[in-house]
Design an enzyme around this catalytic site. Sequence first.
Site, PDB file in Angstrom:
ATOM      1  N   CYS A   1       9.279  27.438  31.998  1.00 13.89           N
ATOM      2  CA  CYS A   1       9.142  28.819  32.449  1.00 13.89           C
ATOM      3  C   CYS A   1       8.086  28.897  33.556  1.00 13.89           C
ATOM      4  CB  CYS A   1       8.716  29.685  31.254  1.00 13.89           C
ATOM      5  SG  CYS A   1       8.505  31.428  31.616  1.00 13.89           S
ATOM      6  N   GLY A   2       8.225  29.868  34.421  1.00 17.75           N
ATOM      7  CA  GLY A   2       7.215  30.088  35.454  1.00 17.75           C
ATOM      8  C   GLY A   2       5.864  30.462  34.882  1.00 17.75           C
TER       9      GLY A   2
END
Length: 191
Positions: free
Chosen positions: A59-60
């Site tokens: 995930c970012g």
Amino acid sequence: MINRVVTMQRVLGQRFYSENKRVFLRKLKKFQSIGTNDLLPSECFDNRVVLVANTASKCGFTPQLGSMQKLYEQRRERGLTVLAVPSNDFGQQEPGEEDEVEKFYKNEYKVEFPITKKSKVIGPDAHPFFQALEEHYTSEVAPTWNFDKFIIDHTGDLRAVYPNDVDPLDPDVVELIDGLLDTLPQNKPQK
């Protein structure tokens, strides 16, 4: 008071905060350690403030694991437990096996805080902790993406929900946690 850029008033309508739910401590104690079927030790939760985040490696927001570790290092002696709950529910961003997940968290972010077994965080098969969020509050409090953060006080009451784009070291998060840590019996000045 619950924070999520949504206030407690909006989430609960006209109910007052004094209606302490105190149900979350029991639900936290149902988490199992990653790679085992063993429940996390009670010491992780008894007389502690707990920050729970549903996490994902791809995930970012994954760099927040570093912030979570720093927060844990700075406050674990005062009674903070940080708990990572790996989940593949959003964007399929936690696809690995548990041993891969644990290795990544520990090698890349030096995570020392507890990591649970991979869990569902939304839907009918969600872990009981996440089911209770929606049951006792509303779906507005349930996770909406990876790295939503839930702060539970030592009585087992949900005190805040921070969205995924709020870093765990954000001053508002730290201030709330410090205030809750000050209320722990072991941190109160002796008379």
